[in-house]
Each structure stands twice: as structure tokens, then as C-alpha cells.
Design an enzyme around this catalytic site. Structure first.
Site, PDB file in Angstrom:
ATOM      1  CG  ASN A   1      64.296  -6.403  33.418  1.00  0.00           C
ATOM      2  OD1 ASN A   1      65.009  -5.879  34.278  1.00  0.00           O
ATOM      3  ND2 ASN A   1      63.590  -5.713  32.550  1.00  0.00           N
TER       4      ASN A   1
ATOM      5  CG  ASP B   1      54.599   9.868  44.656  1.00  0.00           C
ATOM      6  OD1 ASP B   1      54.282  11.051  44.874  1.00  0.00           O
ATOM      7  OD2 ASP B   1      55.463   9.245  45.294  1.00  0.00           O
TER       8      ASP B   1
ATOM      9  CG  HIS C   1      61.528   9.810  47.475  1.00  0.00           C
ATOM     10  ND1 HIS C   1      60.423   9.916  48.287  1.00  0.00           N
ATOM     11  CD2 HIS C   1      61.373  10.750  46.519  1.00  0.00           C
ATOM     12  CE1 HIS C   1      59.633  10.867  47.839  1.00  0.00           C
ATOM     13  NE2 HIS C   1      60.182  11.388  46.767  1.00  0.00           N
ATOM     14  CG  ASP C   2      62.156  14.000  48.366  1.00  0.00           C
ATOM     15  OD1 ASP C   2      62.657  13.596  47.306  1.00  0.00           O
ATOM     16  OD2 ASP C   2      60.971  14.382  48.459  1.00  0.00           O
TER      17      ASP C   2
ATOM     18  CG  ASP D   1      67.259  -5.622  37.557  1.00  0.00           C
ATOM     19  OD1 ASP D   1      66.276  -5.800  36.812  1.00  0.00           O
ATOM     20  OD2 ASP D   1      68.448  -5.635  37.164  1.00  0.00           O
TER      21      ASP D   1
ATOM     22  CD  GLU E   1      56.473  16.740  48.978  1.00  0.00           C
ATOM     23  OE1 GLU E   1      57.690  16.795  49.132  1.00  0.00           O
ATOM     24  OE2 GLU E   1      55.935  16.957  47.883  1.00  0.00           O
TER      25      GLU E   1
ATOM     26  CG  ASP F   1      66.662  -3.265  33.386  1.00  0.00           C
ATOM     27  OD1 ASP F   1      66.727  -3.457  34.626  1.00  0.00           O
ATOM     28  OD2 ASP F   1      65.702  -2.684  32.843  1.00  0.00           O
TER      29      ASP F   1
ATOM     30  CG  ASP G   1      61.957  -5.007  37.277  1.00  0.00           C
ATOM     31  OD1 ASP G   1      61.548  -5.730  38.205  1.00  0.00           O
ATOM     32  OD2 ASP G   1      62.949  -5.310  36.562  1.00  0.00           O
TER      33      ASP G   1
ATOM     34  CG  ASP H   1      55.289  15.446  44.188  1.00  0.00           C
ATOM     35  OD1 ASP H   1      56.187  15.044  44.949  1.00  0.00           O
ATOM     36  OD2 ASP H   1      55.467  16.298  43.299  1.00  0.00           O
TER      37      ASP H   1
HETATM   38  C1  NOJ Z   1      58.543  16.029  46.080  1.00  0.00           C
HETATM   39  C2  NOJ Z   1      59.103  14.685  45.770  1.00  0.00           C
HETATM   40  O1  NOJ Z   1      59.125  13.914  46.942  1.00  0.00           O
HETATM   41  C3  NOJ Z   1      60.464  14.917  45.183  1.00  0.00           C
HETATM   42  O2  NOJ Z   1      61.189  13.728  45.057  1.00  0.00           O
HETATM   43  C4  NOJ Z   1      60.306  15.614  43.869  1.00  0.00           C
HETATM   44  O3  NOJ Z   1      61.579  15.967  43.387  1.00  0.00           O
HETATM   45  C5  NOJ Z   1      59.469  16.891  43.988  1.00  0.00           C
HETATM   46  N1  NOJ Z   1      58.341  16.746  44.860  1.00  0.00           N
HETATM   47  C6  NOJ Z   1      58.968  17.339  42.635  1.00  0.00           C
HETATM   48  O4  NOJ Z   1      57.943  16.528  42.177  1.00  0.00           O
END
Ligand code: NOJ
Length: 565
Positions: free
Chosen positions: A27, A102, A333-334, A25, A261, A29, A33, A204
Site C-alpha cells: 500500500n 510466532d 531475523h535475530d 509493501d 526457540e 506506506d 504487509d 518465542d
Molecule cells: C526472540 C525473538 O526471536 C527476538 O526477535 C525477540 O527480540 C525476543 N525473542 C523477545 O521476544
């Protein structure tokens, strides 16, 4: 084995994935960013990576962490401005780092102008940008479950018996790719970004583009009376024409890096990553989702063994290298943090973190390191479900309760599997908010272990996980004598016990041997030839007569010594 593989810049990359909301971050908040990323570019250059993949920073109401885009041509103010983005591309470029964004084109946000117009006027051309269907006497056309739970059909406000399809949340209506206008809009947008100097895209949910819509009530596979949607919307015949079209009209022209993906079945892999494949590489899910059933219910985790893990990795390696190029990852991130997923709690330490690093960084393909993985960040224990931000976590928690679990049991599963485990702020220092932000309130809790696990501390410690990652990255660099074999060497599995994962990488007269003892007991490996150690996470006993003694959780790389005649 000769080098037959065509050399490409995207094969020679090491990718670093950034979750912008949690990286830095700038700034105050409480939200990461783009300027924060610019500030941290020297760190990334020093790490040795040469590609950054940014999770979405487009304009978005953030129902699903930015995967719900309301304007493809704008940066969300929470992340900064288009000028910031341009500056990031430029400054990263000066350091030899390319930026990937992405690409989310299976769906938009319901706040996207197209969808708003489609709702406001059923006769507008935008109606056919999405998938609207009449229901059956006020009920949805079928009982598909969206990936985030609940029906995949949402009633259209103020129209009776009318629904729209959303494979993900109801704020993510699916685009209608059958409509050529939609395809053209996407192609135009992709080229617009590539012309800005972007290196390419992580793409994605791409296998969901084509839908086979059937009316009816199908046999349920959950307590909610709904059925897993994948059977009707994953990899449906005909999708290949669209994927080819996008590649020809956008990515190929720019020699762009594309990673999809896409969990592609073996028999179709060559269409995806072969010489004329739709993408340069795809992610494999088989070993990162080893602990969950196909339907993705975290609270029905599958039991797995190291032997199964090894088989999945090796099968994927062999199939992928036969068909094209692979994308290798342990975290994103998933996913929860890899150390929590793959190791029992009592062995979650630096040694096993380095072992995982050896295992995955030396595979055949382009490695993707997720922010914080390189310092060994781990899952976070939240006190309550309200501490979680992720939409999927809230849904899974609800479904866990519905299946009869107590709130405590359900919370325990979220600790193991929630996507927020990897979305907590990057741990830079042992100061306030781990150096991520100086705000009093930040968007997601920081893992309290930042006092021990943080960049600053690991930079000073020669034996840290961070410095170990740097050495592994260096092996692939221009300065390394092992560059060719590490990047292009063919992968050949080596016979070993069930809990040892061993393979060779071979090219011309160069050969590496990678050995991982994935257990808490000492083990052995026998192999012909004479080897010297390049890197190891533990002190290894001397190799005597082709016998490698492997202490618990060893991860080591050896190089074959050529016999001089
Ligand atoms: C895959 C992404 O990696 C995930 O984070 C997202 O929730 C879904 N696709 C929907 O876009």
C-alpha cells in the site's frame, strides 16, 4: 539402515521465514504487509517451500519488532486486517503452503490491556498476570540484566519501592506463568488461532517461562554492574509441566507444527523433541551463535575455527537425531546474514553462498530458509547508529561504547552482528527500493547491493544462488527420487580433514554423500563406493579411485551407485 522414522507432514516441509515488515509493501506506506505477502505467494510456491513462518503481525507498539504484543487477537493495522490474514491462510493453503505464526507468551507489551489494568489497580486480578516485586530501599530486587541491557526490573510509576520484571525491554513485561489464569488465557488463544487453520507456531523465548526469583546483588559480569539473567530464568525445573500442558491442550489436538526457540541441554533434549516431547522440533543455537559469547555481547565476538563449526554441527546432528527431529537454519531475523558470519570478506561470493546452502539444506531435520537467504543477501553497512531501528542494536552499541570502544569501532561490530542486517527490505528487482515498496521513505534502509542481488535477475540466471536453492529444495519434493533419503536418511559423519565437512545420509539401499570444503585451498576426501554427482557449486574433477578432489569452497551432493551383482 531401514526407515524407522514415523512420517509426518512437518518433517517433510521446507519452511520459509518471512519478516513481514520487510517482505513486500502493497500500500505504499514503506512498510511490508500481509497483502504484500499474498502478492508474493506465487514466488514462494515456485521456490518449492511448503510452510511459511511469519514473524509477529499481531497488534503491537513495535518496541521490539512486534515481539511486544498488545493484543493477541488483532492484526496490527500496519500489516493489514484479520480479513487479510484469513485470506493469506486460505490462498497459501490453495498452493499447498501452511502458515505458522510466532507465539510470544513469555511477555506481552506494556500496552496490553492486562498490564494496563495491573498498573491501574494493584488489587485487580491482572496484577498477578505479571511479576511485581518490592525493591530493597528503592533499588531493584536484584541486579539482573535484561537481555536488551539495563536492569531487568522497572520501577512501577507512582508506586514507591515497587518493580516489575522484564527479561527483554521494559516495554515487554514478563507474564506470570505460575498463575493458572495466565496459562488458560494462552491456551485459549492458541486454540483460537489453530482453529482458523494455522499450521502451527514458532514459539518465542519459551525456556524463559519459569523464573527462580532471588533477592540480592550477584557478582557482575559486565561494566554495568549487572549479571546475565539466564541462570535464573532459563529452563528452570518445573517448566516441563506447563509445556506438556500446552501441548496436550492445543498443539497435539491439531497435529500442529511447533518449533521452539529453545537451546536445550543434551540431557533434557528427549523431553523436548522425543516421541512425547513438548515440541515437534527446537532450534539449535550452537553453530549460529558460534561467534558470540554466551552472554550475547556482539562486541566481544569469539574467535572460531571451521573445525569447531564442524564439531558443533555434527554433535548437534547426532544428538538431535538420537532424540527426535531437528530444525535447521543458518539465518533468521535475530542473526546477521550467514555469508558475512561464516566467510572472510574476500570469499563472500556466489560459490560460497551455494556451499553454505548445501551444508545446511542436506542436514537431518526440517530446513528453515530466511527471506533473502535464497538470493544471497548480505549485511548492510549503515552510516550512523541512527540508521538502525533494532532495540538490541542500540543497546549493544551503548554497551560497546561503555566498554571503551570508539563510535567507529562500535559501528563496525554492529555491521557484523546487528539484527537489522537481516531485516533490510527483500530485494526483488533493481528498481526503486529494490521493488519492495514504491514509497519515498521506507522503514529501514535497503541494502545498496540490490542492483546486483535481486530476485528478478537471479530468476533469469540458470547459475544463480536462487536457482541453486530451488534445486536443493526440489530434492526433498514429491517429484524427487531422493525425497526419502534427503528427508529421513540417517546422518553419518564421514572422516575428513579439519576444514572439510562431510557426511552421508542413508536409508534402506539409498545413500547420499554430502561434501563441503570450507576453505580457500583445494582438499581431498577418500571414501569407499562408487558415487555420481547430483548437484555441485563448482565443476568437479572426475572421481578417481575413491578420491574426491575438492576445489576451494566446494559444496556438492553425490548419490551412491548400487553395484549390480
Ligand atoms: C526472540 C525473538 O526471536 C527476538 O526477535 C525477540 O527480540 C525476543 N525473542 C523477545 O521476544
Amino acid at each position: 539402515m531401514k526407515l524407522t522414522e514415523a512420517k509426518e507432514w512437518w518433517k517433510e516441509s521446507v519452511v520459509y521465514q518471512i519478516y513481514p515488515r520487510s517482505f513486500q509493501d502493497s500500500n505504499g506506506d514503506g512498510i511490508g504487509d500481509i497483502r504484500g505477502i499474498i502478492e508474493r505467494l506465487p514466488y514462494l510456491a515456485d521456490l518449492g517451500i511448503n510452510v511459511v513462518w511469519l514473524c509477529p503481525v499481531y497488534k503491537s507498539p513495535m518496541d521490539d519488532g512486534g515481539y511486544d504484543i498488545s493484543d493477541y487477537y488483532q492484526i496490527d493495522p500496519m500489516f493489514g486486517t484479520m480479513d487479510d490474514m484469513d485470506e493469506l491462510i486460505e490462498k497459501a493453503g490453495e498452493l499447498g503452503i501452511k502458515i505458522l505464526m510466532d507465539l510470544v507468551v513469555n511477555h506481552t507489551s506494556d500496552e496490553h490491556e492486562w498490564f494496563q489494568k495491573a498498573l491501574a489497580n494493584p488489587k485487580s486480578k491482572y496484577r498477578d498476570y505479571y511479576i511485581f516485586r518490592e525493591g530493597i530501599n528503592g533499588n531493584p530486587p536484584n541486579n539482573w540484566r535484561s537481555y536488551f541491557g539495563g536492569s531487568a526490573w522497572e520501577p512501577v510509576p507512582s508506586e514507591s519501592n515497587m518493580f516489575y520484571l522484564h527479561a527483554f525491554s521494559k516495554k515487554q513485561p514478563d507474564l506470570n506463568w505460575e498463575n493458572i489464569a495466565v496459562r488458560n488465557e494462552c491456551i485459549q488463544m492458541i486454540n483460537w488461532w489453530l482453529e482458523k487453520g494455522l499450521g502451527g507456531f514458532r514459539i518465542d523465548a519459551i525456556l524463559n517461562l519459569k523464573k527462580r526469583i532471588e533477592y540480592g546483588v550477584f557478582p557482575a559480569n559486565g561494566e554495568d554492574g549487572l549479571v546475565f539473567i539466564g541462570h535464573w530464568i532459563l529452563n528452570q525445573p518445573g517448566i516441563e509441566e506447563w509445556l506438556n500442558e500446552i501441548d496436550e491442550l492445543t498443539f497435539k489436538k491439531h497435529n500442529a507444527f511447533t518449533v521452539a526457540e529453545a537451546d536445550v541441554p543434551e540431557e533434557r533434549l528427549s523431553e523436548y523433541i522425543g516421541e512425547n516431547g513438548h515440541f515437534r522440533m527446537v532450534f539449535d543455537f550452537s553453530y549460529t551463535d558460534i561467534d558470540t559469547p554466551e552472554t550475547g555481547e556482539w562486541f566481544k565476538q569469539s574467535k572460531w575455527t571451521v573445525k569447531e563449526l564442524k564439531d558443533k554441527i555434527m554433535i548437534n546432528e547426532l544428538i538431535t537425531q538420537r532424540n527426535g527431529w531437528g530444525a535447521k537454519y543458518l539465518e533468521n531475523h535475530d542473526q546477521p546474514r550467514s555469508i558475512n558470519k561464516y566467510l572472510p570478506q574476500e570469499y563472500q561470493d556466489d560459490r560460497s553462498k551455494k556451499m553454505l546452502a548445501v551444508l545446511f539444506m542436506m542436514l537431518h531435520g526440517t530446513p528453515f530458509i530466511y527471506q533473502g537467504q535464497e538470493i544471497g543477501m548480505s549485511n548492510i553497512r549503515m552510516d550512523s547508529i541512527t540508521d538502525y531501528n533494532d532495540i538490541a542494536t542500540h543497546d549493544q552499541y551503548r554497551r560497546a561504547l561503555l566498554s571503551g570502544m570508539s563510535p567507529d569501532e562500535a559501528l563496525e561490530w554492529m555491521y557484523r552482528r546487528s539484527r537489522d542486517n537481516s531485516r533490510t527490505p527483500m530485494q526483488w528487482t533493481n528498481q526503486k527500493n529494490a521493488g519492495f515498496s514504491n514509497a519515498d521513505e521506507i522503514w529501514l534502509k535497503t541494502n545498496p547491493n540490490y542492483h546486483e542481488i535481486n530476485v528478478e535477475q537471479e530468476q533469469m540466471d540458470e547459475t544463480s544462488v536462487l536457482n541453486f536453492y530451488k534445486k536443493l529444495i526440489y530434492l526433498r519434493s514429491d517429484f524427487s527420487k531422493y525425497k526419502e533419503v534427503t528427508i529421513y536418511g540417517e546422518l553419518v559423519p564421514v572422516e575428513s580433514s579439519d576444514t572439510v565437512i562431510a557426511y552421508k545420509r542413508i536409508i534402506d539401499d539409498k545413500e547420499l554423500l554430502i561434501v563441503v570444503n570450507f576453505s580457500d585451498a583445494e582438499d581431498q576426501l577418500f571414501t569407499e563406493g562408487c558415487y555420481e554427482q547430483i548437484i555441485a557449486n563448482v565443476e568437479l574433477p572426475k572421481i578417481v579411485e575413491n578420491k574426491f578432489i575438492l576445489p576451494a569452497y566446494t559444496g556438492a551432493v553425490f548419490s551412491k551407485i548400487l553395484e549390480v551383482e
